[in-house]
Design an enzyme around this catalytic site. Structure first.
Site, mmCIF file in Angstrom:
data_model
loop_
_atom_site.group_PDB
_atom_site.id
_atom_site.type_symbol
_atom_site.label_atom_id
_atom_site.label_comp_id
_atom_site.label_asym_id
_atom_site.label_seq_id
_atom_site.Cartn_x
_atom_site.Cartn_y
_atom_site.Cartn_z
ATOM 1 N N SER A 154 1.392 -21.442 119.788
ATOM 2 C CA SER A 154 2.681 -20.634 119.896
ATOM 3 C C SER A 154 3.568 -20.617 118.743
ATOM 4 O O SER A 154 4.586 -19.688 118.933
ATOM 5 C CB SER A 154 3.089 -20.752 121.197
ATOM 6 O OG SER A 154 2.333 -20.383 122.141
ATOM 7 N N LYS A 157 4.717 -17.455 116.989
ATOM 8 C CA LYS A 157 5.903 -16.235 117.613
ATOM 9 C C LYS A 157 7.083 -16.316 116.675
ATOM 10 O O LYS A 157 7.925 -15.534 116.760
ATOM 11 C CB LYS A 157 6.331 -16.928 118.933
ATOM 12 C CG LYS A 157 5.330 -16.678 120.021
ATOM 13 C CD LYS A 157 5.828 -17.136 121.640
ATOM 14 C CE LYS A 157 4.723 -16.741 122.491
ATOM 15 N NZ LYS A 157 3.710 -17.754 122.426
ATOM 16 N N SER A 335 8.263 -19.207 125.451
ATOM 17 C CA SER A 335 6.972 -19.058 124.857
ATOM 18 C C SER A 335 6.089 -17.750 125.466
ATOM 19 O O SER A 335 4.875 -18.336 126.027
ATOM 20 C CB SER A 335 6.127 -20.264 124.857
ATOM 21 O OG SER A 335 5.006 -20.298 123.709
#
Length: 506
Positions: A154, A157, A335
């Protein structure tokens, strides 16, 4: 680092009311004529004495409180004499409680940073990482294989939100619209790319703060259509193209709560429970939102069909998402994979590319390249990091964070990227770091200081963010470890960031 979103606007305190306050008894007029004196109830006399005693006590505490008695409205309520010459209170002055970190404190050295980090990397498998001073980013303070691409999870991102902030208006909102359908008993729901649209009633918030509500859209459509019966809801999902699931996505993660098919119209990010951040999601988000719309418009049964809105169709209602900066904050803090994918698709649309997984990932890297970030070693299959096919070097994560954390005026990208810092989870405080760095744990002294984007997949851990050292110098770090079990790797990565907080590193 400058603080943002803190404080209130300066203004003038109210100067008091001109009229005599009305009574409390039912039917008593709001104002009495001049010269008429009503008997004050005993309960009010007791209350007045208590208030007067409190004001006297405040006067004894400090002379500054004397200004309280000069407010005519309050004096009249206490039954005290009022002077016609009393001046209104001075304007309230706001004094910020947070200030930017300075760059004039002792600077950390590479030798100092190396001393505290090198002894803590054991057990982290194939580690790649870098530490930088954003005020002097030319020479890393510490690095280990920083250009080696690894599965980022993640932390991807950071690239998606960075590209969005660099290419889109920060006030961009995603709008969901309903227009008249091809028949009198139909409407068309036009997906505008807002996955945060809430199914909850007004006054209740889902996992998306400030989200638009479906009920608001329903009320507008009902007012525009009147009492005409409704049997069919068409869905125009032409805003997106391509496959609904990215390469490397596991359909089992729908029930697991990590994803839902990427479509431009859905409720609550596809969650079955709008308030459950990690709860199960739906495999049919388009059908679900269309059916909910039809049912709330009074249809006993709803036929859901695909169909594009015609340019001449009458608009019946629309609602908009929070602005981009707030969506970025939510996507990073929680997230949220689906929200990150939606943001990536808007980057693609702005670039004139297809709003698909391929178009979005290509557009994100194109935007970053145009703003001086070397993404030549980056490989992306999605914009959230859920795909196991993604590869990013730690140096690229740091290259997004460094201008975001740079002192104002030193990097032209800083104003656009600064919201990233606001969205980073806070150690033991918010988002995906809420249960890490807690008090009493080995890394607990860094709670509240470390702000970082996490990343976790099987065999993959990442932590990339900012932390001030004990001398007040803000440091950027990016660590990725592929190989060890997440349970063992997380505290070790946490220990690296905690070590930066705990030293002057000189």
């Amino acid at each position: 680092m400058t603080s943002s979103g803190v404080g209130h606007r300066a203004g003038s305190a109210p100067a008091g009311e001109a009229g005599t306050p009305g009574g409390d008894d039912p039917g008593e007029p709001g104002r009495r004529r001049a010269g008429h004196r009503a008997e004050v109830p005993r309960s009010r006399r007791i209350a007045q004495r208590l208030l007067i005693g409190l004001v006297v006590l405040l006067l004894l505490v400090g002379a500054g409180t004397a200004a309280v008695l000069t407010a005519p409205g309050l004096a009249r309520r206490l039954g005290l004499p009022v002077s016609a010459s009393v001046d209104p209170p001075a304007p309230v002055t706001f004094v910020p409680q947070l200030a930017a970190l300075g760059t004039d404190g002792p600077a950390p050295t590479a030798a100092g940073v190396g001393k505290v980090l090198d002894s803590r990397v054991a057990g982290l498998g194939d580690l790649t990482g870098v530490v930088l001073d954003p005020a002097r980013p030319q020479t890393p303070l510490w690095q280990r294989n920083p250009a080696e691409p690894q599965v980022p999870a993640s932390s991807t991102k950071l690239l998606t939100t960075g590209a969005a902030l660099l290419s889109l208006d920060p006030q961009t909102r995603f709008t969901t619209t309903v227009v008249a359908g091809p028949t009198p008993d139909s409407v068309v729901l036009v997906g505008g790319g807002d996955p945060t649209l809430s199914s909850l009633p007004a006054g209740r918030e889902s996992v998306y703060p400030g989200a638009a509500h479906l009920d608001d859209l329903v009320a507008q459509v009902r007012a525009a259509r009147g009492a005409k019966p409704l049997t069919t809801v068409y869905v125009d999902d032409s805003r997106y193209s391509g496959a609904p699931l990215a390469p490397g996505w596991d359909p089992a993660d729908i029930a697991g709560g990590n994803l839902t098919p990427m479509v431009p119209a859905m409720l609550d990010g596809g969650r079955l429970d709008p308030t459950a951040l990690d709860g199960a999601r739906t495999p049919t988000p388009t059908e679900d939102v269309a059916r909910a719309l039809g049912q709330r418009l009074g249809a006993a049964t709803v036929a859901v069909k695909q169909g594009r809105a015609t340019p001449s169709a009458a608009a019946l209602g629309s609602v908009a998402s929070p602005p981009l900066t707030e969506l970025v904050h939510t996507a990073l803090t929680n997230s949220d994979n689906i929200l990150a994918e939606a943001i990536g698709r808007e980057v693609a649309r702005n670039a004139g590319a297809p709003a698909s997984f391929e178009g979005a990932t290509a557009s994100v890297t194109k935007v970053l390249t145009a703003h001086g970030i070397d993404v030549s070693a980056v490989k992306l299959s999605d914009n959230s990091g859920l795909s196991t096919n993604d590869r990013i070097p730690a140096s690229v994560l740091a290259s997004v964070l460094t201008p975001a954390a740079a002192p104002l005026g030193t990097d032209p990208r800083t104003p656009a990227l600064r919201p990233i810092l606001d969205g980073l989870p806070v150690a033991a405080g918010t988002g995906t770091l809420v249960d890490r760095y807690t008090a009493g744990t080995p890394n607990g002294d860094a709670r509240g200081w470390v702000r970082a984007k996490t990343g976790t997949l099987t065999g993959t851990n990442a932590l990339a963010g900012v932390v001030p050292d004990v001398d007040g110098r803000l440091l950027v770090f990016a660590f990725m470890s592929n190989g060890p079990d997440p349970v063992g790797a997380r505290p070790r990565l946490d220990a690296l960031a905690a070590a930066l907080r705990g030293c002057g590193c000189r």
